[in-house]
Design an enzyme around this catalytic site. Structure first.
Site, PDB file in Angstrom:
ATOM      1  N   ASP A 228     -17.420  -1.777 -14.070  1.00 38.18           N
ATOM      2  CA  ASP A 228     -16.624  -1.659 -15.291  1.00 38.18           C
ATOM      3  C   ASP A 228     -15.182  -2.076 -15.008  1.00 38.18           C
ATOM      4  OD1 ASP A 228     -16.020  -0.849 -17.977  1.00 38.18           O
ATOM      5  OD2 ASP A 228     -15.122   0.971 -17.149  1.00 38.18           O
TER       6      ASP A 228
ATOM      7  N   LYS B 140     -17.869   1.789  -1.864  1.00 34.91           N
ATOM      8  CA  LYS B 140     -16.825   2.577  -1.197  1.00 34.91           C
ATOM      9  C   LYS B 140     -17.513   3.363  -0.082  1.00 34.91           C
ATOM     10  CE  LYS B 140     -12.517   3.990  -0.936  1.00 34.91           C
ATOM     11  NZ  LYS B 140     -11.395   3.119  -0.573  1.00 34.91           N
TER      12      LYS B 140
ATOM     13  N   ASP C  98     -11.612  -1.133  -3.352  1.00 43.18           N
ATOM     14  CA  ASP C  98     -10.156  -1.317  -3.451  1.00 43.18           C
ATOM     15  C   ASP C  98      -9.761  -2.704  -2.938  1.00 43.18           C
ATOM     16  OD1 ASP C  98     -10.994  -0.483  -0.929  1.00 43.18           O
ATOM     17  OD2 ASP C  98      -9.245   0.777  -0.524  1.00 43.18           O
TER      18      ASP C  98
ATOM     19  N   ASP D 209     -13.189  -5.953 -15.909  1.00 42.85           N
ATOM     20  CA  ASP D 209     -11.958  -6.074 -16.713  1.00 42.85           C
ATOM     21  C   ASP D 209     -10.911  -6.871 -15.931  1.00 42.85           C
ATOM     22  OD1 ASP D 209     -12.929  -4.499 -18.846  1.00 42.85           O
ATOM     23  OD2 ASP D 209     -10.927  -3.620 -19.150  1.00 42.85           O
TER      24      ASP D 209
ATOM     25  N   TYR E 180     -21.730   7.388 -14.518  1.00 46.59           N
ATOM     26  CA  TYR E 180     -21.790   7.444 -15.979  1.00 46.59           C
ATOM     27  C   TYR E 180     -22.893   8.386 -16.459  1.00 46.59           C
ATOM     28  CZ  TYR E 180     -18.661   3.526 -17.231  1.00 46.59           C
ATOM     29  OH  TYR E 180     -17.592   2.706 -17.456  1.00 46.59           O
TER      30      TYR E 180
HETATM   31  C1  IPM Z   1     -17.775  -1.693 -21.298  1.00 47.75           C
HETATM   32  C2  IPM Z   1     -17.069  -0.542 -21.960  1.00 47.75           C
HETATM   33  C3  IPM Z   1     -17.994   0.667 -21.961  1.00 47.75           C
HETATM   34  C4  IPM Z   1     -18.306   1.014 -20.532  1.00 47.75           C
HETATM   35  C5  IPM Z   1     -17.476   1.896 -22.724  1.00 47.75           C
HETATM   36  C6  IPM Z   1     -17.081   1.548 -24.143  1.00 47.75           C
HETATM   37  C7  IPM Z   1     -18.469   3.013 -22.715  1.00 47.75           C
HETATM   38  O1  IPM Z   1     -15.862  -0.274 -21.331  1.00 47.75           O
HETATM   39  O2  IPM Z   1     -18.803  -2.138 -21.826  1.00 47.75           O
HETATM   40  O3  IPM Z   1     -17.294  -2.162 -20.265  1.00 47.75           O
HETATM   41  O4  IPM Z   1     -17.523   1.700 -19.857  1.00 47.75           O
HETATM   42  O5  IPM Z   1     -19.357   0.589 -20.052  1.00 47.75           O
HETATM   43 MN    MN Z   2     -15.375  -1.671 -19.721  1.00 40.56          MN
END
Ligand code: IPM
Ligand code: MN
Length: 356
Positions: free
Chosen positions: A245, A189, A221, A249, A143
């Site tokens: 990240d 990885k 993975d 999710d 990032y």
């Molecule tokens: C999160 C979001 C952010 C990230 C974005 C909005 C920059 O997806 O907080 O997980 O990737 O960190």
């Molecule tokens: Mn995110």
């Protein structure tokens, strides 16, 4: 005299303002009943900041949050700002804010409410009782790596981790594991990337200071697959910025909705507390967003930043009670619902239970 805390509020874009309003409602209710005061100071970030000032992270926000005891944040971004140059996009504002606050440790719990075991797309037997803490490195990795560039015929980013960055996030993960089930799974990885090999070697060295914690390693993975196959095998997942990240999710869906899960970003000073979901522009302004992730983030803020653990417990219990009583926002409306409620009604219900 009762204590007063100064809370920075960043509503942001999309559903950000709606969900923050409900979290503030709950915070107010619980602070009155617990006898402490909260003073709020609002700051701009993301699209809202671009519209008002031309930049996604105004100087007043950077300076202002430093003077707070902690910061509660909604979400940023939306189609309106998608075509701006990268450094002017809402997301760049959030990344720069995380960096300027030094919040290198992002804690993303993935837990499953008993009342919602049917809401997950996975079988109840797979998700019931899941209790994972994802510890995501937040201010390094690909990032932020330099060099980075978008050229005519190619583009590149750089994934870089220093020893200090890996050591400090590993320590956070091991410290948390000591208070939980004493198991850390470090995700990387290392079979392909030098930066991951370095990550793994450094984590192994830090582990020597935590003989009671069992350390395992997993390629990212495989970790993605194992999270879906058998999530109960995990206690603490330690990983870098981009892997965290993605995995957080995925882990959020174990709970049934990304609208349920909070996060805490901590590090050097003031902490930033935010839901893990985004600004959901498609449902913004309709009053149907699920405020629980943000209310739960407010609870994490009380617990971890302000030490008001009893108040945090009250909020957590109130969320559980609301779900137990069958109140559901639309995202989880198909599962054992007694009544479908709006974002603001859910806030009222949780505030009421939390103030008792
Ligand atoms: C999160 C979001 C952010 C990230 C974005 C909005 C920059 O997806 O907080 O997980 O990737 O960190
Ligand atoms: Mn995110």
């Amino acid at each position: 005299m009762s204590k007063t805390y100064k809370i920075g509020i960043i509503k942001g874009d999309g559903i950000g303002p709606e969900i923050i309003d409900e979290a503030v409602k709950v915070l107010d209710a619980v602070s009155v009943s617990m006898g402490f005061n909260l003073k709020y100071d609002e700051f701009l970030l993301g699209g809202a900041a671009i519209d008002a000032t031309g930049v996604p992270l105004p100087d007043e926000t950077i300076q202002g949050v430093k003077k707070c005891d902690s910061v509660l944040f909604g979400a940023i971004g939306g189609p309106k700002w998608d075509n701006l140059e990268r450094h002017l996009r809402p997301e760049s504002g959030l990344l720069a804010l995380r960096k300027s606050m030094g919040t290198f440790a992002n804690l993303r719990p993935a837990t499953v409410y008993d009342e919602l075991v049917n809401a997950s797309s996975l079988k109840p037997s797979v998700v019931a009782g899941v209790d994972i803490m994802v510890v995501r490195e937040l201010t390094g990795g690909i990032y932020f790596g330099q060099p980075r560039e978008l050229l005519e015929d190619r583009a590149y980013n750089t994934m870089i981790y220093t020893r200090e960055e890996v050591e400090r996030i590993a320590k956070v993960a091991f410290d948390i594991a000591m208070k939980r089930n004493k198991r850390v799974c470090s995700v990387d990885k290392a079979n392909v990337l030098e930066v991951s090999q370095f990550w793994r070697e450094t984590v192994i060295k830090v582990a020597a200071d935590y003989p009671e914690v069992e350390l395992t390693h997993m390629y990212v993975d495989n970790a993605a697959m194992q999270l879906i196959r058998d999530p109960k095998q995990f206690d603490v997942i330690l990983t870098g910025n981009i892997f965290g990240d993605i995995l957080s999710d995925a882990a959020s869906m174990l709970s049934g909705s990304i609208g349920l899960l909070p996060s805490a970003s901590t590090g050097k000073g003031v902490g930033l507390f935010e839901p893990i979901h985004g600004s959901a522009p498609d449902i913004a302004g309709q009053g149907i967003a699920n405020p629980i992730a943000t209310i739960s983030s407010a609870s994490m803020m009380l617990r971890y930043a302000l030490g008001e653990c009893e108040a945090a417990d009250k909020i957590d219990d109130a969320i559980k009670k609301a779900l137990h009583e069958g109140y559901r926002t639309g995202d989880i409306g198909d599962y054992d619902a007694k009544e479908i409620v709006t974002c603001s009604e859910m806030g009222d219900i949780i505030a009421d239970y939390a103030s008792r």
